[in-house]
Enzyme design. Structure first.
Site: not given
Ligand code: PEP
Length: 256
Positions: A9, A11, A96, A98, A168, A174, A214
């Site tokens: 992803n 973003k 997601h 976000e 998630e 992040g 992460s």
């Molecule tokens: C994500 O945006 O779905 C995500 C898991 O980000 P990160 O791996 O940076 O935590």
């Protein structure tokens, strides 16, 4: 046997020129991949630059980060499932965290998007996960149950093999703070039990559940060895073609 699925992803990162350069380096790094499905999820504007990627590397699919539930019309700024299909997009992220926290998406809009995506032949990657406050208040199962039930309301069980769920935990996205493999496995097993309750055991066994939050090369192997973790949704670490390739290699290692 569920094939592991690793999605990048990006973003709101990488222009179309940067995306093309990523792919060149990435393909050189990974060579041939047979046992893992890879999805690259660029911003809309970089999709055309990657539209032919599956011709060069059939194990790579293209994804999008969002979709609208209507087929067409006066929805300024939105993109339909048909438009994505026309660009050879196969997967689409829906809900997601976000999108939920910054753009007001709810289980109801997630559900409308999941239906529209399936109707157009796209495979939804439906994201769910609890916040830190919800975890600390002991609400993980309640939140996950609500999100799975709300997001998949009215969806027929025979669509389950086309749907991917991404667990998630919001506190791990992040932040550099990954759920432990045990915490992630516990949540994944719970999500699968909810699917068995809402649909049936065979649907629950077929659906793939990715972990996201992460994920990096160093923590991939331990996460991917857990029985209910069927892949990863990777944000930050997927922006570097070498680190995303290492995540794929670490996953392949768990299959041997
Ligand atoms: C994500 O945006 O779905 C995500 C898991 O980000 P990160 O791996 O940076 O935590």
């Amino acid at each position: 046997m569920r094939k592991k699925i690793l999605a990048a992803n990006w973003k709101m990162n990488l222009t179309q020129v940067e995306a093309a350069s990523f792919v060149q380096t990435f393909l050189g790094e990974i060579g041939e991949v047979n046992d893992v499905e890879i999805v690259i999820v660029p911003p809309f504007t970089s999709i055309p630059a990657l539209a032919q990627i599956s011709e060069k590397a059939p194990f790579i699919r293209l994804g999008a980060q969002n979709v609208h539930w209507e087929r067409s019309g006066a929805y300024t700024g939105e993109i339909s499932a048909t438009m994505l299909r026309a660009l050879f997009v196969k997967y689409v992220l829906i809900g997601h965290s976000e999108r939920r926290s910054l753009f007001g998406e709810t289980d109801e809009t997630v559900n409308r998007k999941v239906s529209a995506a399936l109707e157009a032949g796209l495979r939804p990657i439906m994201c769910i996960g609890e916040s830190l406050a919800e975890r600390e208040s002991g609400l993980v199962e309640k939140v996950l149950h609500r999100q799975v039930e709300g997001g998949l309301k009215g969806i027929a069980a025979d669509h389950m093999s086309e749907i991917v769920l991404a667990y998630e935990p919001v506190w791990a996205i992040g932040t550099g703070r990954t759920a432990t493999p045990e915490q992630a496995e516990e949540a994944h097993a719970f999500i699968r039990s909810v699917l068995a309750e809402l649909f049936d055991q065979s649907s629950a066994d077929r659906i793939r559940i990715q972990y996201g939050g992460s994920v990096k090369p160093e923590n991939t192997e331990d996460l991917m060895r857990k029985p209910d973790i069927d892949g990863a949704l990777v944000g930050g670490a997927s922006l570097d073609p070498r680190s995303f390739a290492q995540i794929i290699r670490a996953t392949e290692k768990t299959l041997k």
